[in-house]
Write a protein that holds these residues in place. Sequence first.
Motif, mmCIF file in Angstrom:
data_model
loop_
_atom_site.group_PDB
_atom_site.id
_atom_site.type_symbol
_atom_site.label_atom_id
_atom_site.label_comp_id
_atom_site.label_asym_id
_atom_site.label_seq_id
_atom_site.Cartn_x
_atom_site.Cartn_y
_atom_site.Cartn_z
ATOM 1 N N ALA A 1 2.019 -2.054 1.839
ATOM 2 C CA ALA A 1 2.921 -4.050 1.728
ATOM 3 C C ALA A 1 1.433 -4.223 2.597
ATOM 4 N N ARG B 1 5.416 -3.722 10.387
ATOM 5 C CA ARG B 1 5.376 -2.729 9.384
ATOM 6 C C ARG B 1 4.941 -1.780 10.045
ATOM 7 N N ALA C 1 5.006 -4.011 -3.962
ATOM 8 C CA ALA C 1 4.874 -4.310 -2.798
ATOM 9 C C ALA C 1 4.486 -6.134 -3.605
ATOM 10 N N VAL D 1 8.163 -9.024 6.018
ATOM 11 C CA VAL D 1 7.580 -8.492 5.291
ATOM 12 C C VAL D 1 8.141 -6.780 5.989
ATOM 13 N N THR E 1 8.691 -2.073 7.015
ATOM 14 C CA THR E 1 9.055 -0.550 7.065
ATOM 15 C C THR E 1 9.540 -0.120 7.536
ATOM 16 N N LEU F 1 11.234 -0.892 2.448
ATOM 17 C CA LEU F 1 10.258 -1.706 2.019
ATOM 18 C C LEU F 1 11.478 -2.583 2.175
ATOM 19 N N VAL G 1 11.230 -7.492 2.110
ATOM 20 C CA VAL G 1 11.420 -8.561 1.294
ATOM 21 C C VAL G 1 12.213 -9.443 1.747
#
Length: 409
Positions: free
Chosen positions: A269, A291, A307, A327, A329, A338, A340
């Motif tokens: 990502a 993340r 990604a 974003v 994770t 993941l 978004v």
Amino acid sequence: MPTVPAPPTAPPKPTWEPKRQESPYWLRPTIRIRLTLLYGGMFLIAGILLLAIIYMLAAQALHVGSELPFKIVNGQVTSTVCNLPEKATPDAFNAAMNTCVNHQRQEALDTLLNRSLLALVGLSVIAFAFGYAMAGRVLSPLGRITRTARQVAGTDLSRRIELDGPDDELKELATTFDEMLDRLERAFTAQQRFVGNASHELRTPLAINRTLLEVHLSDPQAPPELKQLGKTLLATNERSEQLVEGLLLLARSDNQIVERKPVDLAEVASRAIDQTRGEAEERGVEIRGRRAPAVVQGNGVLLERIALNLVQNAVRYNIPEQGWVEVTTELQPGQAVLVVSNTGPVVPAYEIDNLFEPFRRLRTERTGSDKGVGLGLSIARSVARAHGGRIVAEPREGGGLVMRVFLPA
């Protein structure tokens, strides 16, 4: 002397291979016949054993019940079992003896019933255990077929069942499955060969066109009209290159991933964000989010494509001012996620499925804008499926989307 032409050779006789004569259905060792014989024989053996046990128990009970519960000693009747009166009328004495004999017979029958029930329970346990073992032995080819099917679906199409044994329904099923795998392997091999050839045949002329256009655009003596036309053609050529790359990647990503390596979604990502940051700054979109490490087994290049496509779509389909893309994770039990999410136009829930179709966009069915070629989400979904995962899209309250990619950890 003139040569005599050789007589024409006769055409070869047609050859044919006679089909294998199949035995009648009722003579084949089918699963139905084998199971019928197996369980019929088991019931027969169990019945014989139960009958023998009941016979022995009944003989013992009759032996016990036939013994006199009294003795005649010195002209008097005595008993250790029955309560006989010492002085009584003959009718009362006979009634007491009859009651004692009936009581002893009832005790013998109760003993017979209890022991028969115990024998039935024991034989039932033995019959169930033996039946379970025999059923497992009969159905073991089915387990072999299932395991091979899972291995084929997960890794390799070259595996075959090659089941040995009697010519029954399971052997016929395994043979049919092997023939289907042969056809599938040929189809996938032809598809891979076509993708490889198409990759070369389509990329080469587009690369030549791009080079020629760049050479003409670099000419300082070219008129402005020609330069403007060259820029338009160069943009069209670049769009065609993106379309070809997307189609080829979509074709390759539909298959299962054979070679897998540990890949951290957080790193994937981050690389996607770095590639999209310049475009986000031009559009005034803020990229944020935390993340956490989330390692999965897969192909790093394809996972980075997921990604990148999601982040690019989130940046391009955003609001003009004060837009953002988040974003994140995370690692959940058994899977990595993941996420978004972005601000943007309001997306109806019934339009979500259409976004994952090739060349489809919100409220428009074909391509025709500068936001891509309409394959980003289709490629992302195909890559996720190839890794054994899935993508879930939800409309965000206030506008925009929340994309969640679930991959097995």
